[in-house]
Scaffold this active site. Structure first.
Site, PDB file in Angstrom:
ATOM      1  N   LEU A  13       0.834  -1.199   0.000  1.00  0.00           N
ATOM      2  CA  LEU A  13       0.000   0.000   0.000  1.00  0.00           C
ATOM      3  C   LEU A  13       0.870   1.251   0.000  1.00  0.00           C
ATOM      4  O   LEU A  13       2.019   1.223   0.418  1.00  0.00           O
ATOM      5  CB  LEU A  13      -0.911   0.001   1.229  1.00  0.00           C
ATOM      6  CG  LEU A  13      -1.929  -1.150   1.293  1.00  0.00           C
ATOM      7  CD1 LEU A  13      -2.713  -1.098   2.589  1.00  0.00           C
ATOM      8  CD2 LEU A  13      -2.867  -1.101   0.107  1.00  0.00           C
ATOM      9  N   CYS A  14       0.279   2.348  -0.469  1.00  0.00           N
ATOM     10  CA  CYS A  14       0.923   3.651  -0.547  1.00  0.00           C
ATOM     11  C   CYS A  14       1.545   3.986   0.799  1.00  0.00           C
ATOM     12  O   CYS A  14       0.900   3.755   1.824  1.00  0.00           O
ATOM     13  CB  CYS A  14      -0.128   4.687  -0.929  1.00  0.00           C
ATOM     14  SG  CYS A  14       0.489   6.364  -1.039  1.00  0.00           S
ATOM     15  N   PRO A  15       2.751   4.480   0.839  1.00  0.00           N
ATOM     16  CA  PRO A  15       3.612   4.910  -0.260  1.00  0.00           C
ATOM     17  C   PRO A  15       4.638   3.857  -0.696  1.00  0.00           C
ATOM     18  O   PRO A  15       5.536   4.158  -1.465  1.00  0.00           O
ATOM     19  CB  PRO A  15       4.333   6.122   0.335  1.00  0.00           C
ATOM     20  CG  PRO A  15       4.552   5.711   1.768  1.00  0.00           C
ATOM     21  CD  PRO A  15       3.298   4.924   2.137  1.00  0.00           C
TER      22      PRO A  15
END
Length: 75
Positions: A13-15
């Site tokens: 997941l981001c980042p």
């Protein structure tokens, strides 16, 4: 001959997809191509923004089912 590398960021997941792709890009020479596979929906906006900010070229982006695939050329 252009040096190429791949990074599988599926499930991250981001980042993390962008951060890890950045680390992989540093290993490539200028002109090298990195193909990144990601499943995080935010990657659709994150990778174009990352390329614009860093000066790398987003050569292509496409979707294969739930997987987003980005090809980035190191500048």
């Amino acid at each position: 001959m252009t040096e190429t590398a791949e990074y599988d960021a599926t499930g991250l997941l981001c980042p993390l997809p962008v951060l890890r792709a950045n680390r992989k890009l540093r290993e490539l020479p200028v002109g090298g191509l990195l193909t990144v596979r990601a499943t995080d929906p935010a990657a659709e906006q994150d990778f174009p923004a990352y390329c614009k900010q860093t000066g790398h070229e987003l050569v292509s982006s496409r979707r294969e089912g739930d997987v987003l695939i980005f090809v980035i050329k190191k500048r």
